[in-house]
Design a protein around this motif. Structure first.
Motif, PDB file in Angstrom:
ATOM      1  N   THR A  35     -87.899  62.938  72.390  1.00 13.94           N
ATOM      2  CA  THR A  35     -86.618  63.255  71.777  1.00 13.94           C
ATOM      3  C   THR A  35     -86.086  62.010  71.072  1.00 13.94           C
ATOM      4  O   THR A  35     -86.456  60.890  71.417  1.00 13.94           O
ATOM      5  CB  THR A  35     -85.579  63.710  72.825  1.00 13.94           C
ATOM      6  OG1 THR A  35     -85.369  62.648  73.754  1.00 13.94           O
ATOM      7  CG2 THR A  35     -86.031  64.963  73.548  1.00 13.94           C
ATOM      8  N   GLN A  37     -82.192  60.613  69.151  1.00 11.03           N
ATOM      9  CA  GLN A  37     -80.807  60.929  68.818  1.00 11.03           C
ATOM     10  C   GLN A  37     -80.045  59.640  68.509  1.00 11.03           C
ATOM     11  O   GLN A  37     -80.462  58.553  68.897  1.00 11.03           O
ATOM     12  CB  GLN A  37     -80.108  61.686  69.939  1.00 11.03           C
ATOM     13  CG  GLN A  37     -79.838  60.845  71.182  1.00 11.03           C
ATOM     14  CD  GLN A  37     -79.256  61.660  72.316  1.00 11.03           C
ATOM     15  OE1 GLN A  37     -79.778  62.717  72.653  1.00 11.03           O
ATOM     16  NE2 GLN A  37     -78.182  61.176  72.915  1.00 11.03           N
ATOM     17  N   ASN A  50     -75.573  62.342  67.393  1.00 11.24           N
ATOM     18  CA  ASN A  50     -76.028  62.471  66.007  1.00 11.24           C
ATOM     19  C   ASN A  50     -74.893  62.395  64.988  1.00 11.24           C
ATOM     20  O   ASN A  50     -74.967  62.989  63.923  1.00 11.24           O
ATOM     21  CB  ASN A  50     -76.887  63.716  65.813  1.00 11.24           C
ATOM     22  CG  ASN A  50     -78.199  63.592  66.558  1.00 11.24           C
ATOM     23  OD1 ASN A  50     -78.748  62.501  66.692  1.00 11.24           O
ATOM     24  ND2 ASN A  50     -78.710  64.687  67.060  1.00 11.24           N
ATOM     25  N   ALA A  63     -84.182  57.243  72.306  1.00  7.23           N
ATOM     26  CA  ALA A  63     -85.359  58.114  72.263  1.00  7.23           C
ATOM     27  C   ALA A  63     -85.981  58.196  73.645  1.00  7.23           C
ATOM     28  O   ALA A  63     -85.976  57.227  74.404  1.00  7.23           O
ATOM     29  CB  ALA A  63     -86.388  57.599  71.267  1.00  7.23           C
ATOM     30  N   TYR A  64     -86.491  59.369  73.946  1.00 10.62           N
ATOM     31  CA  TYR A  64     -87.315  59.532  75.139  1.00 10.62           C
ATOM     32  C   TYR A  64     -88.747  59.545  74.644  1.00 10.62           C
ATOM     33  O   TYR A  64     -89.192  60.506  74.013  1.00 10.62           O
ATOM     34  CB  TYR A  64     -86.983  60.823  75.889  1.00 10.62           C
ATOM     35  CG  TYR A  64     -87.856  60.977  77.116  1.00 10.62           C
ATOM     36  CD1 TYR A  64     -87.609  60.213  78.254  1.00 10.62           C
ATOM     37  CD2 TYR A  64     -88.934  61.840  77.122  1.00 10.62           C
ATOM     38  CE1 TYR A  64     -88.418  60.317  79.367  1.00 10.62           C
ATOM     39  CE2 TYR A  64     -89.743  61.951  78.235  1.00 10.62           C
ATOM     40  CZ  TYR A  64     -89.492  61.187  79.352  1.00 10.62           C
ATOM     41  OH  TYR A  64     -90.295  61.284  80.454  1.00 10.62           O
ATOM     42  N   CYS A  65     -89.433  58.444  74.854  1.00 11.38           N
ATOM     43  CA  CYS A  65     -90.805  58.268  74.396  1.00 11.38           C
ATOM     44  C   CYS A  65     -91.590  57.709  75.582  1.00 11.38           C
ATOM     45  O   CYS A  65     -91.532  56.503  75.846  1.00 11.38           O
ATOM     46  CB  CYS A  65     -90.816  57.290  73.213  1.00 11.38           C
ATOM     47  SG  CYS A  65     -92.461  56.815  72.648  1.00 11.38           S
ATOM     48  N   TYR A 123     -91.182  61.553  65.158  1.00  6.07           N
ATOM     49  CA  TYR A 123     -90.276  62.596  65.595  1.00  6.07           C
ATOM     50  C   TYR A 123     -88.941  62.338  64.922  1.00  6.07           C
ATOM     51  O   TYR A 123     -88.495  61.197  64.835  1.00  6.07           O
ATOM     52  CB  TYR A 123     -90.136  62.580  67.120  1.00  6.07           C
ATOM     53  CG  TYR A 123     -91.457  62.789  67.803  1.00  6.07           C
ATOM     54  CD1 TYR A 123     -91.897  64.063  68.123  1.00  6.07           C
ATOM     55  CD2 TYR A 123     -92.284  61.707  68.092  1.00  6.07           C
ATOM     56  CE1 TYR A 123     -93.123  64.260  68.729  1.00  6.07           C
ATOM     57  CE2 TYR A 123     -93.518  61.891  68.696  1.00  6.07           C
ATOM     58  CZ  TYR A 123     -93.933  63.168  69.011  1.00  6.07           C
ATOM     59  OH  TYR A 123     -95.148  63.369  69.603  1.00  6.07           O
ATOM     60  N   ALA A 125     -84.764  63.440  63.933  1.00  3.75           N
ATOM     61  CA  ALA A 125     -83.482  64.105  64.152  1.00  3.75           C
ATOM     62  C   ALA A 125     -82.660  63.852  62.897  1.00  3.75           C
ATOM     63  O   ALA A 125     -82.999  62.985  62.082  1.00  3.75           O
ATOM     64  CB  ALA A 125     -82.773  63.531  65.369  1.00  3.75           C
TER      65      ALA A 125
END
Length: 151
Positions: A35, A37, A50, A63-65, A123, A125
């Motif tokens: 994710t 944002q 955002n 970010a969730y990485c 990825y 957003a």
């Protein structure tokens, strides 16, 4: 006899109805966990996710990485500059990396992409930059508390 046939058919339909979604879910591709944002909502301020927050220092890209570390994951955006990267779990939001985000001078209000490169994939957003607030009170305008509104 007729009643038992109806009960048996209803039971068969009920059993089929409960097994089909589980099989379909098992066969489908797993959702990608990554994710990205800009900013996060807090207990006091809502609607920050955002949305670039003018006058707030700093805005934060999150970010969730999974497995993110320096040199393997980074943020990019045509409207933001990133600094002070941090890798590891973030308190209060599901994120494994973050960075301070500042607006590129001259960026106009509108919607812009925020991208994180994670595991060799990108990825994205979308975040918005609102118009700046009026920073100066017009000459002669009424001011609360100065008596100008008294009749």
């Amino acid at each position: 006899m007729r009643k038992s046939a109806i009960v048996a058919m209803a039971a068969a339909i009920g059993l089929a109805g409960t097994t089909v979604p589980a099989v379909a879910a098992a066969e489908g591709p797993a959702a990608d966990p990554v994710t990205v944002q800009l900013n996060q909502d807090t207990a006091v301020l809502h609607g920050q996710v955002n949305v670039y927050q003018r006058g707030t220092d700093p805005n934060t890209a999150l970010a969730y990485c999974p497995g993110a570390k320096a040199g393997t994951a980074e943020f990019s955006s045509p409207a933001l500059k990133f600094s002070q990267y941090s890798y590891g779990e973030t308190v209060g939001v599901k994120a494994t990396m973050s960075a301070s985000a500042s607006l590129v001078p001259g960026t106009k209000p509108g919607s812009y992409p925020l991208t994180v490169t994670c595991g060799g994939k990108q990825y994205r957003a979308t975040f918005t930059v609102p118009a700046p607030q009026v920073s100066r009170v017009p000459q002669g305008a009424a001011k609360a508390g100065d008596g100008s509104l008294a009749s």
